[in-house]
Every structure is written in C-alpha cells, then in structure tokens.
Design a protein around this motif. Structure first.
Motif, mmCIF file in Angstrom:
data_model
loop_
_atom_site.group_PDB
_atom_site.id
_atom_site.type_symbol
_atom_site.label_atom_id
_atom_site.label_comp_id
_atom_site.label_asym_id
_atom_site.label_seq_id
_atom_site.Cartn_x
_atom_site.Cartn_y
_atom_site.Cartn_z
ATOM 1 N N ALA A 121 -29.898 4.086 27.339
ATOM 2 C CA ALA A 121 -29.133 2.955 27.866
ATOM 3 C C ALA A 121 -30.039 1.732 28.053
ATOM 4 C CB ALA A 121 -28.475 3.340 29.189
ATOM 5 N N ASP A 122 -31.262 1.952 28.532
ATOM 6 C CA ASP A 122 -32.214 0.845 28.685
ATOM 7 C C ASP A 122 -32.553 0.225 27.338
ATOM 8 O OD1 ASP A 122 -32.314 1.107 31.414
ATOM 9 O OD2 ASP A 122 -34.126 2.339 31.436
ATOM 10 N N LEU A 123 -32.775 1.059 26.327
ATOM 11 C CA LEU A 123 -33.088 0.546 24.993
ATOM 12 C C LEU A 123 -31.923 -0.270 24.435
ATOM 13 C CD1 LEU A 123 -34.816 3.708 23.463
ATOM 14 C CD2 LEU A 123 -35.927 1.562 24.091
ATOM 15 N N ILE A 124 -30.708 0.220 24.647
ATOM 16 C CA ILE A 124 -29.535 -0.490 24.130
ATOM 17 C C ILE A 124 -29.367 -1.834 24.826
ATOM 18 C CG2 ILE A 124 -27.007 -0.427 23.988
ATOM 19 C CD1 ILE A 124 -27.245 2.615 23.592
ATOM 20 N N GLU A 125 -29.611 -1.866 26.125
ATOM 21 C CA GLU A 125 -29.454 -3.122 26.865
ATOM 22 C C GLU A 125 -30.433 -4.192 26.393
ATOM 23 O OE1 GLU A 125 -29.508 -1.910 31.087
ATOM 24 O OE2 GLU A 125 -27.444 -2.662 31.106
ATOM 25 N N ASN A 126 -31.528 -3.789 25.797
ATOM 26 C CA ASN A 126 -32.520 -4.744 25.295
ATOM 27 C C ASN A 126 -32.444 -4.918 23.782
ATOM 28 O OD1 ASN A 126 -34.192 -5.447 27.758
ATOM 29 N ND2 ASN A 126 -34.303 -3.217 27.834
ATOM 30 N N GLU A 141 -33.841 18.414 24.246
ATOM 31 C CA GLU A 141 -34.723 17.850 23.222
ATOM 32 C C GLU A 141 -34.482 16.361 22.996
ATOM 33 O OE1 GLU A 141 -34.439 22.197 22.672
ATOM 34 O OE2 GLU A 141 -32.912 20.620 22.824
ATOM 35 N N PHE A 142 -33.328 15.860 23.443
ATOM 36 C CA PHE A 142 -33.059 14.427 23.286
ATOM 37 C C PHE A 142 -34.091 13.571 24.003
ATOM 38 C CE2 PHE A 142 -28.502 15.600 22.389
ATOM 39 C CZ PHE A 142 -28.469 15.034 21.123
ATOM 40 N N GLU A 143 -34.697 14.130 25.039
ATOM 41 C CA GLU A 143 -35.638 13.334 25.827
ATOM 42 C C GLU A 143 -36.793 12.821 24.976
ATOM 43 O OE1 GLU A 143 -37.469 13.342 30.310
ATOM 44 O OE2 GLU A 143 -37.159 15.286 29.340
ATOM 45 N N THR A 144 -37.183 13.570 23.957
ATOM 46 C CA THR A 144 -38.266 13.131 23.075
ATOM 47 C C THR A 144 -37.748 12.615 21.738
ATOM 48 O OG1 THR A 144 -38.539 15.417 22.274
ATOM 49 C CG2 THR A 144 -39.937 14.707 24.111
ATOM 50 N N HIS A 145 -36.429 12.486 21.623
ATOM 51 C CA HIS A 145 -35.846 12.055 20.349
ATOM 52 C C HIS A 145 -35.064 10.750 20.464
ATOM 53 C CE1 HIS A 145 -35.226 13.379 16.199
ATOM 54 N NE2 HIS A 145 -33.998 12.923 16.260
ATOM 55 N N VAL A 146 -34.959 10.229 21.681
ATOM 56 C CA VAL A 146 -34.131 9.049 21.909
ATOM 57 C C VAL A 146 -34.606 7.840 21.120
ATOM 58 C CG1 VAL A 146 -33.669 7.292 23.659
ATOM 59 C CG2 VAL A 146 -33.096 9.662 24.107
ATOM 60 N N GLU A 147 -35.905 7.635 21.067
ATOM 61 C CA GLU A 147 -36.411 6.450 20.367
ATOM 62 C C GLU A 147 -36.040 6.487 18.892
ATOM 63 O OE1 GLU A 147 -40.508 5.722 21.070
ATOM 64 O OE2 GLU A 147 -40.239 5.459 23.250
ATOM 65 N N HIS A 148 -36.087 7.670 18.280
ATOM 66 C CA HIS A 148 -35.697 7.769 16.874
ATOM 67 C C HIS A 148 -34.197 7.521 16.708
ATOM 68 C CE1 HIS A 148 -35.709 8.939 12.686
ATOM 69 N NE2 HIS A 148 -34.697 9.764 12.937
ATOM 70 N N LEU A 149 -33.383 8.080 17.607
ATOM 71 C CA LEU A 149 -31.946 7.829 17.555
ATOM 72 C C LEU A 149 -31.661 6.332 17.642
ATOM 73 C CD1 LEU A 149 -30.459 10.598 19.886
ATOM 74 C CD2 LEU A 149 -30.142 10.412 17.422
ATOM 75 N N HIS A 150 -32.325 5.690 18.574
ATOM 76 C CA HIS A 150 -32.096 4.254 18.770
ATOM 77 C C HIS A 150 -32.517 3.455 17.536
ATOM 78 C CE1 HIS A 150 -31.530 0.555 20.994
ATOM 79 N NE2 HIS A 150 -32.722 0.150 20.600
ATOM 80 N N GLN A 151 -33.649 3.813 16.973
ATOM 81 C CA GLN A 151 -34.121 3.121 15.766
ATOM 82 C C GLN A 151 -33.112 3.255 14.634
ATOM 83 O OE1 GLN A 151 -37.935 4.517 14.348
ATOM 84 N NE2 GLN A 151 -37.588 3.697 12.307
#
Length: 546
Positions: free
Chosen positions: A439-444, A528-538
């Motif tokens: 959510a933080d990544l999306i807001e930015n 496992e999403f905790e270490t995969h969120v950045e890739h999902l966001h990218q």
C-alpha cells in the motif's frame, strides 16, 4: 455475472482459464515449508532428506488390510537403527516425501494388527493401467493457476501446510466419519480439541461448536439457530457481506435485510438502527473481514444495539477470524483491539481454517456462546449413536457425514502452529505487513492509485489513466489482469472487483462516466509475499504504464 456477461457490483473475477507458465530460468523458492526449484517448464520438490523409495508395496499392504508382508519395502527411518550414531537434527523444512511414506507405513502397521484377509478381486487394478490413468490425471491438474506461488496474488488461495497434508492423508487411509463417535473416535476427539482452541482464540468460555465442511455451512447453522430463536423475524447483514447470507435466508425461508455500508465498506450502524426500530429484525450479521475488500465491521459498536433492541449478534469471521491474533500486537501488523475483543460477546461466530488456518478445503467452524442452542439440533438415529453416552458431533450439527481427516489435519497443524500470536499469528503478521508495504509503494506510485488502505491483507488499487474516468479505469484494470497472467516470461495473477460509482466518493478526481468500474484486488495470504512485494509492485507498474 451481470447482463451481457459483464460482472455485477461487488463481484470478484479472475480470468476464465489458467495459462501455462514456462519460466525462462531457474528460480529458487521456499514455500509452505518446502524447498522448491522451478526449472524451465518443470516443477519439482527437492527435500532435505529423501524418502526411501519405493512405497508401492506399503500402499498395497495398507489398503489390503495387511494381507502381504513388506517384502523389502521399509518404513522410513524416523529414529536411528540399533548401533547407528544418531544423525544431527538440523532445523529446516519438513521432508514431505518422508512423512507421506511414514503415513502409509503407519497405516499398514495398524491394519496388520487386525489379522490378514484377502482383498476382493473386483478392487484389483493393474499397475500399468493405473499408471496410464495417473498420467492423464496429473496432466489435467496442470490446468491450474499457481496458487502456491507469490506470483499468484489474486483470490484467497494458498497451499495447505505440509503438516495438514500429512495429517489429512494419514487419517484418510482410515477414512473416519466424525458424525458419530463410533465412526471416528480418534478424530472426533481431535475435533473437540481443535474447536476448544478456536473457542479460546475468540475468548469464548462456555460454548457449543464443531467443524463444518465450509464457511457457507457454518453460517447456515448460525442463521438456522437465529431463525429458531427469533421466528418470523428478519436477518440483517451489510451489502458487502458474503452472498451466502442472502442465499441462506432464502433456504431458511427468512427475510433478509441488506444494510448499506460506509465509505470503507463496513455496515452503516445508523442505517442499521433505523431498520431495528421497527422491531422486525431478530439477528444482525457483522462481518469481521469482508471477502471483497477485507473490511472489519464495528462489532463492538453493534453490541450496544443488541442490548437496546434485543437482537442477536452473529459474526461472520470466515475470512478474517484468525486476524484476532494480531489485535493489539506490537509492530506494524497491529490491529485495533475493540472489534476483535467484542467477538467474545457475540452470540455466534464462524471461521474458516481453510483460509488463514493453513488447511485444505473444506474446513469451516461454527461456535455458539450459549450451549443450550444445541436443543435445536435434537434428533434420533437408532443405528448410529450407540457406542458412547457422550454427545456425538452429529447431534449438534446439521451435517451428517463429515471427513474425520479434516479434524486430523487441523489438529496436527495446531500442534506445530497453534492459533496463538506466537504460532499461527506470525504467519498472518507476514501477510499483513506485506499488504501495508505494498500500500505504501502504491501511494508513492505515478502509475497506480490505492483504492483504500488495507484493513487486513487485501490490497485494492487501480491504474492511473489518461482520462481518469471510471470507464478508462475499468478497461485498464481488465487489460492488466489478462496481460499479467498471459505473460510467458514474468506472469502475475491478480483478481478484480467491481464497485459502483458511489464507492469512488473517496476519489473525487475520478469522473463517474459509468455506473461503476472494475479495480484490481490482491489477497496477500501467503507469508512469502513479505519478500515478494517489491517484485509484484514492479510488474504492476510495468503493466500499468504500458
């Protein structure tokens, strides 16, 4: 689906058919307690210690009642043999192969204690025939989405824990029926023990409860009791509640009373109170974690209305129930304590261990705070309840036959990951932190916009479009959904939810040029999403800006 095949409001969609994914390079993962490697179109499980193959003889012995000896097939060594030095025990993932073989061997040894018998030839299947059928079977199973993988960020799907798999298979070889104690004495006791743990998790002291085959059946039982206690009165639930409540009201012949929601998708208590003033509502359903957006309705505030208007409060926590373990926790995963503490005062509650409880489908549970409601289940079965004077589970359930293996799987899982903050709570905390991080990544982001802050582990968002209108958002969300899952090199699997135009009031810059729009939705249930969120966001940003 709405008219013309378009989704209706609040409907969650995923594309029609899965797409075969053939990765271009090796990817190492650790999922569900197992070590995996996905290698150019082939997936296999590599475990720390291999089981001792083959196990075919063990399988035949187990299923034939122990007619034949093992003939060279040994039970996997769980302890060192006499004279051997014990191997060092390192902490690591479960060796699923070893424990599945141990499950079959254990059943075979137990079966042999009853003496040999000849299996009927009608049951015999030639191994080569089975091999052909099994090949077709496993090939057809490939027509699935990768629910186990953090690339799958769509619906409420996750693999069962290996302990649940082993527990289920071990009990399934016996095939107990938890309807009556004579149908499954061991697993019936296990069911009572896990239901006690669930009751403790919710703060229930005295209670009546049991497992069910689903949250749908669990809610049906709660509404059935509600009807018996308040005949001729309606049942109120929010417009964001699971559709099962409206459906089961029809089944029970009870009038359903949908209540509007607030801007966050929670029941509007002012609208509820207005409906209660007429005295026609007997039960109010509050949802602790709606399946669309993960909204937690104000159970604590609704309790005051119960006292004022004499209604029952039922909490549908099928999806969100285990999040009570994070109420008041330290860290970013902390949830407000008030609604979760209030569940202990609700008249009934439902939870699905096959969602956040790491269980295979189907495993639900229903709990009643007042054990005396068991009187509504009273019936007699002269050929069933005869081995014990104790209360049989079938005497307090609308269902008859239920797999004892379900209780066994949950019992074994709870021995390792109990429903406490330090146990299963750590699994939920990882998904919750992942949702907040994303959510933080999306807001930015320049390319994505957050629909609303996640209340549990569901993230809702939509692409920023040139027109910034509902029609453009709908089209872009649908494009991203399908392009993401059909990408052969770097796929991503999402879902969508359709919201009415009024639900975009929190986004005044969006032009309401349509009745509603689909937005993207991701349930981050897997730790496992905790270490995969950045890739999902990218990947989402890449798809959004294309």
């Amino acid at each position: 689906m709405g008219a013309g095949g378009s989704p209706s409001a609040g409907e969650v969609l995923l594309s029609e058919r899965p797409t075969t994914w053939r990765p271009s390079q090796t990817t190492s993962l650790r999922l569900g307690g197992l070590s995996s490697h996905i290698v150019t179109g082939t997936t296999f499980i590599q475990t720390d210690i291999g089981a001792e193959p083959p196990i075919e003889g063990v399988l035949f012995t187990a299923l034939s009642g122990g007619r034949e000896p093992f003939h060279g097939v040994r039970r996997p060594a769980l302890e060192p043999a006499l004279g051997e030095q014990p191997r060092s025990r390192k902490r690591g993932p479960m060796d699923l192969n070893k424990w599945l073989a141990a499950a079959v061997a254990s059943n075979a040894e137990w079966s042999k204690t009853f003496g040999p018998f000849d299996p009927h030839p009608a049951l015999a299947v030639d191994d080569s025939r089975f091999a052909a059928a099994f090949e077709t079977f496993t090939e057809r199973l490939k027509n699935n989405y990768p629910f186990f993988h953090p690339r799958y960020a769509g619906q409420m799907r996750k693999p069962p824990h290996p302990a649940a798999v082993v527990g289920y298979l071990t009990a399934m070889l016996i095939n107990p029926n938890n309807h009556a104690l004579d149908g499954g004495p061991a697993t019936a006791t296990m069911e009572r023990e896990v239901v006690q743990q669930l009751a403790t998790m919710f703060g229930y002291g005295t209670y009546l409860g049991h497992l069910t085959t689903s949250g749908t059946i669990a809610n049906l039982e709660a509404l059935f009791v509600a009807r018996e206690l308040h005949p001729e009165k309606s049942i109120a639930y929010s417009t964001e509640a699971h559709y099962t409540h409206g459906r089961m009201c029809n089944v029970l012949g009870v009038e359903g009373f949908p209540v509007p929601t607030d801007a966050l998708g929670r029941m509007d208590l002012d609208a509820l109170e207005e409906g209660l003033r007429g005295g026609q509502v007997g039960t109010v359903v509050l949802t602790a974690g709606t399946t669309g957006l993960g909204a937690v309705e104000p159970v604590h505030e609704a309790l005051a209305l119960r006292e004022q208007y004499g209604v029952r409060i039922h909490v549908d926590a099928a999806y969100g129930g285990f999040f009570t373990l994070l109420a008041g926790a330290d860290g970013p995963e902390e949830l407000p304590v008030e609604p979760w503490q209030a569940v202990a005062k609700a008249d009934s509650v439902v939870v699905d261990p096959h969602k956040h409880g790491l269980q295979p489908y189907g495993c639900g549970a229903v709990l009643f705070r007042d054990p005396s409601v068991g009187r509504f289940y009273l019936h007699d079965s002269p050929y069933t309840y005869f081995t014990s004077d104790e209360l049989h589970l079938g005497e307090i359930s609308l269902e008859s036959s239920r797999a004892g293996a379900t209780a066994a799987a949950l019992w074994l899982t709870f021995q390792l990951l109990p429903p406490t903050r330090e146990g299963l709570g750590q699994v939920l905390a990882a998904g919750r932190r992942a949702a907040l991080q994303w959510a933080d990544l999306i807001e930015n982001s320049e390319y994505l916009e957050l629909y609303q802050a996640p209340q549990l582990d569901i993230v809702s968002y939509f692409p920023v479009t040139a027109g910034h209108a509902l029609s453009a958002i709908d089209a872009a969300s649908n494009r991203i959904l399908h392009e993401g899952m059909t990408d052969s090199q770097d796929p991503i699997f999402l879902s969508t939810i359709r919201l009415d135009a009024v639900r975009f009031a929190g986004h005044p810059e969006v032009a309401a040029d349509a009745a509603g729009a689909r937005i993207l939705r991701s349930v981050l249930m897997k730790p496992e999403f905790e270490t995969h969120v950045e890739h999902l966001h990218q990947r989402l940003e890449e798809l959004a800006r294309s």
